[in-house]
Design a protein around this motif. Structure first.
Motif, PDB file in Angstrom:
ATOM      1  N   ALA A   1      38.824  46.041  29.225  1.00  0.00           N
ATOM      2  CA  ALA A   1      39.040  45.500  30.565  1.00  0.00           C
ATOM      3  C   ALA A   1      38.069  46.164  31.521  1.00  0.00           C
ATOM      4  O   ALA A   1      37.995  47.394  31.581  1.00  0.00           O
ATOM      5  N   LEU A   2      37.309  45.368  32.244  1.00  0.00           N
ATOM      6  CA  LEU A   2      36.326  45.886  33.187  1.00  0.00           C
ATOM      7  C   LEU A   2      36.758  45.548  34.611  1.00  0.00           C
ATOM      8  O   LEU A   2      36.946  44.388  34.963  1.00  0.00           O
ATOM      9  N   ASP A   3      36.868  46.580  35.419  1.00  0.00           N
ATOM     10  CA  ASP A   3      37.257  46.482  36.816  1.00  0.00           C
ATOM     11  C   ASP A   3      36.092  45.925  37.645  1.00  0.00           C
ATOM     12  O   ASP A   3      34.969  45.785  37.166  1.00  0.00           O
ATOM     13  N   SER A   4      36.357  45.640  38.911  1.00  0.00           N
ATOM     14  CA  SER A   4      35.278  45.328  39.839  1.00  0.00           C
ATOM     15  C   SER A   4      34.613  46.638  40.267  1.00  0.00           C
ATOM     16  O   SER A   4      35.125  47.721  40.001  1.00  0.00           O
ATOM     17  N   GLY A   5      33.483  46.542  40.931  1.00  0.00           N
ATOM     18  CA  GLY A   5      32.775  47.740  41.366  1.00  0.00           C
ATOM     19  C   GLY A   5      31.341  47.712  40.885  1.00  0.00           C
ATOM     20  O   GLY A   5      31.021  47.119  39.848  1.00  0.00           O
ATOM     21  N   THR A   6      30.471  48.342  41.625  1.00  0.00           N
ATOM     22  CA  THR A   6      29.048  48.270  41.324  1.00  0.00           C
ATOM     23  C   THR A   6      28.659  49.049  40.067  1.00  0.00           C
ATOM     24  O   THR A   6      27.763  48.634  39.333  1.00  0.00           O
TER      25      THR A   6
ATOM     26  N   THR B   1      35.433  42.149  23.127  1.00  0.00           N
ATOM     27  CA  THR B   1      36.143  41.173  23.945  1.00  0.00           C
ATOM     28  C   THR B   1      36.288  41.787  25.332  1.00  0.00           C
ATOM     29  O   THR B   1      36.805  42.888  25.470  1.00  0.00           O
ATOM     30  N   VAL B   2      35.830  41.081  26.345  1.00  0.00           N
ATOM     31  CA  VAL B   2      35.812  41.600  27.709  1.00  0.00           C
ATOM     32  C   VAL B   2      36.833  40.851  28.552  1.00  0.00           C
ATOM     33  O   VAL B   2      36.815  39.616  28.619  1.00  0.00           O
ATOM     34  N   VAL B   3      37.724  41.589  29.174  1.00  0.00           N
ATOM     35  CA  VAL B   3      38.723  41.037  30.093  1.00  0.00           C
ATOM     36  C   VAL B   3      38.345  41.511  31.493  1.00  0.00           C
ATOM     37  O   VAL B   3      38.199  42.714  31.725  1.00  0.00           O
ATOM     38  N   THR B   4      38.183  40.586  32.444  1.00  0.00           N
ATOM     39  CA  THR B   4      37.730  41.020  33.772  1.00  0.00           C
ATOM     40  C   THR B   4      38.103  40.027  34.864  1.00  0.00           C
ATOM     41  O   THR B   4      38.273  38.835  34.611  1.00  0.00           O
ATOM     42  N   HIS B   5      38.210  40.543  36.081  1.00  0.00           N
ATOM     43  CA  HIS B   5      38.406  39.730  37.286  1.00  0.00           C
ATOM     44  C   HIS B   5      37.181  39.797  38.188  1.00  0.00           C
ATOM     45  O   HIS B   5      37.180  39.264  39.292  1.00  0.00           O
TER      46      HIS B   5
ATOM     47  N   VAL C   1      46.859  42.908  25.945  1.00  0.00           N
ATOM     48  CA  VAL C   1      46.760  44.324  25.579  1.00  0.00           C
ATOM     49  C   VAL C   1      45.294  44.635  25.327  1.00  0.00           C
ATOM     50  O   VAL C   1      44.623  43.929  24.569  1.00  0.00           O
ATOM     51  N   VAL C   2      44.767  45.660  25.986  1.00  0.00           N
ATOM     52  CA  VAL C   2      43.365  46.032  25.809  1.00  0.00           C
ATOM     53  C   VAL C   2      43.291  47.452  25.258  1.00  0.00           C
ATOM     54  O   VAL C   2      44.211  48.248  25.426  1.00  0.00           O
ATOM     55  N   ASP C   3      42.189  47.742  24.603  1.00  0.00           N
ATOM     56  CA  ASP C   3      41.998  49.074  24.040  1.00  0.00           C
ATOM     57  C   ASP C   3      41.583  50.073  25.121  1.00  0.00           C
ATOM     58  O   ASP C   3      42.088  51.196  25.168  1.00  0.00           O
ATOM     59  N   VAL C   4      40.642  49.659  25.966  1.00  0.00           N
ATOM     60  CA  VAL C   4      40.120  50.552  27.002  1.00  0.00           C
ATOM     61  C   VAL C   4      40.001  49.786  28.313  1.00  0.00           C
ATOM     62  O   VAL C   4      39.449  48.677  28.336  1.00  0.00           O
ATOM     63  N   ALA C   5      40.508  50.357  29.388  1.00  0.00           N
ATOM     64  CA  ALA C   5      40.260  49.832  30.729  1.00  0.00           C
ATOM     65  C   ALA C   5      39.264  50.751  31.418  1.00  0.00           C
ATOM     66  O   ALA C   5      39.462  51.964  31.468  1.00  0.00           O
ATOM     67  N   VAL C   6      38.184  50.176  31.911  1.00  0.00           N
ATOM     68  CA  VAL C   6      37.183  50.934  32.660  1.00  0.00           C
ATOM     69  C   VAL C   6      37.366  50.605  34.132  1.00  0.00           C
ATOM     70  O   VAL C   6      37.165  49.461  34.551  1.00  0.00           O
TER      71      VAL C   6
ATOM     72  N   GLU D   1      46.632  47.442  43.361  1.00  0.00           N
ATOM     73  CA  GLU D   1      47.590  46.759  42.473  1.00  0.00           C
ATOM     74  C   GLU D   1      46.899  46.232  41.226  1.00  0.00           C
ATOM     75  O   GLU D   1      47.442  46.322  40.112  1.00  0.00           O
ATOM     76  N   THR D   2      45.707  45.672  41.393  1.00  0.00           N
ATOM     77  CA  THR D   2      44.974  45.158  40.232  1.00  0.00           C
ATOM     78  C   THR D   2      44.561  46.285  39.301  1.00  0.00           C
ATOM     79  O   THR D   2      44.675  46.170  38.070  1.00  0.00           O
ATOM     80  N   LYS D   3      44.091  47.383  39.865  1.00  0.00           N
ATOM     81  CA  LYS D   3      43.696  48.526  39.039  1.00  0.00           C
ATOM     82  C   LYS D   3      44.894  49.064  38.252  1.00  0.00           C
ATOM     83  O   LYS D   3      44.771  49.429  37.071  1.00  0.00           O
ATOM     84  N   ARG D   4      46.049  49.153  38.897  1.00  0.00           N
ATOM     85  CA  ARG D   4      47.254  49.619  38.192  1.00  0.00           C
ATOM     86  C   ARG D   4      47.628  48.677  37.053  1.00  0.00           C
ATOM     87  O   ARG D   4      48.039  49.117  35.972  1.00  0.00           O
ATOM     88  N   ALA D   5      47.475  47.366  37.283  1.00  0.00           N
ATOM     89  CA  ALA D   5      47.788  46.398  36.229  1.00  0.00           C
ATOM     90  C   ALA D   5      46.809  46.518  35.069  1.00  0.00           C
ATOM     91  O   ALA D   5      47.205  46.412  33.897  1.00  0.00           O
ATOM     92  N   LEU D   6      45.537  46.735  35.356  1.00  0.00           N
ATOM     93  CA  LEU D   6      44.551  46.935  34.293  1.00  0.00           C
ATOM     94  C   LEU D   6      44.884  48.184  33.480  1.00  0.00           C
ATOM     95  O   LEU D   6      44.826  48.175  32.245  1.00  0.00           O
TER      96      LEU D   6
END
Length: 260
Positions: free
Chosen positions: A110-115, A129-133, A176-181, A201-206
Motif C-alpha cells: 500500500a502506497l500513501d500519498s506524498g512526494t 501488487t500496489v494498492v493506492t489512493h 490485506v497488504v504486506d507492507v504499507a509505506v 484517517e486514510t493513513k490509519r486505515a492503510l
C-alpha cells in the motif's frame, strides 16, 4: 444558534450553522490552499468578524493557519504538489531507493500519498501488487505492465493529489497488504504526524490493513511539527530517512531507523 440578517443565504445554502459554515470554509481552503476572509464573508453573506472567528476555530482544530487577510493550510499542504516535490529532492530520492529495497518479492504494498512515496512508485520492483489512493502513484503504476494495480477511489484532495474519505476506508477494510509505506509531515519520539484530519484517517486505515508499516520521511520531517498524530513509533516497523536527519531522539524512543 442564530445570526443576524447578514448571515443568510449563499448560493441557495444557509450558513447560519457554525459547524456547517466551517466545513464549507475548510472545503474551500483544501481546494485552493488559501482562503481570503473578505471573499469568504461576501460569498457566504456573513460578516468578516464571523469568518475570522471560524478561522480561529479551524486553527485551534489544527486544520488551518491564520495569515494576514485569511488562512492557509498547515505546513506545506497549501503548496502545490509539484513544488513540494522539489523540496529536499536529493533526500527524498535516497529515501525512495532505500524503501524499494525493503519490499519483499511478490508482495502486496500500500502506497500513501506524498512526494517521497511518489518517487518510490518509479522504483518499484516488478511483480508487486500496489494498492493506492495517490493519483501520481496510480499514473506511474498504470504505465507498468509488470505491476498489478488496485486504485482506491473517494473524494479528491487537490493539495495531496489523492483520494480520501469513507469510500477509501471502506475499500481498505476488505484488503490485506504486506507492507504499507506512509508519508508524514513530521516525525518525533511521540509519533508520526500529519496536518490534515482526513489524511490522518486514510493513513490509519492503510496502517490497519498492513502486516508491517514503513514510514518514508526525508530528514526535514524529523525537525518539523504537525498537529495530528496518526501513528505511534511502536506501530511503525521501520522509519526510513536520509543522512541529514538527526535520528537520536527517535532511536532512543525505540524506533528502527534506516538512514539512506
Amino acid at each position: 444558534m442564530t445570526f443576524g440578517a447578514a448571515d443568510g443565504l449563499a448560493g441557495g445554502v444557509r450558513y447560519t450553522d457554525a459547524p456547517r459554515r466551517r466545513d464549507e470554509l475548510l472545503r474551500r481552503l483544501r481546494t485552493t490552499g488559501y482562503l481570503s476572509a473578505a471573499h469568504a464573508a461576501a460569498d457566504l453573506d456573513v460578516s468578516e468578524m464571523t469568518i475570522r472567528r471560524d478561522l480561529r476555530q479551524l486553527e485551534v482544530d489544527g486544520v488551518a493557519v491564520r495569515v494576514t487577510g485569511g488562512a492557509r493550510l498547515p505546513d506545506g499542504d497549501g503548496v502545490p504538489f509539484e513544488l513540494r516535490a522539489d523540496r529536499s529532492a536529493a533526500g527524498k530520492a535516497a529515501v525512495a531507493r532505500a524503501v524499494a529495497k525493503l519490499l519483499p518479492d511478490g508482495a502486496t504494498v500500500a502506497l500513501d500519498s506524498g512526494t517521497t512515496v511518489a518517487r518510490l512508485a518509479e522504483l518499484l520492483p516488478a511483480g508487486l501488487t500496489v494498492v493506492t489512493h495517490s493519483v501520481p502513484v496510480v499514473t506511474v503504476c498504470a504505465a507498468r505492465p509488470d505491476l498489478r494495480l488496485i486504485g482506491l477511489g473517494g473524494v479528491f484532495n487537490p493539495a495531496t493529489r489523492s483520494f480520501g474519505g469513507p469510500a477509501v476506508r471502506a475499500a481498505l477494510s476488505d484488503i490485506v497488504v504486506d507492507v504499507a509505506v506512509l508519508s508524514a509531515t513530521a516525525v518525533g519520539p511521540s509519533g508520526v504526524f500529519c496536518a490534515d484530519p482526513y489524511d490522518a484517517e486514510t493513513k490509519r486505515a492503510l496502517a490497519a490493513a498492513a502486516r508491517s508499516v514503513v514510514v518514508a520521511a526525508d530528514g526535514s520531517k524529523l525537525a518539523a511539527r504537525a498537529p495530528i498524530r496518526f501513528a505511534s513509533l511502536e506501530s511503525v516497523s521501520t522509519l526510513v530517512t536520509d543522512a541529514s536527519a538527526d535520528v537520536a531522539a527517535v532511536r532512543a524512543a525505540g524506533a528502527r531507523v534506516i538512514q539512506a
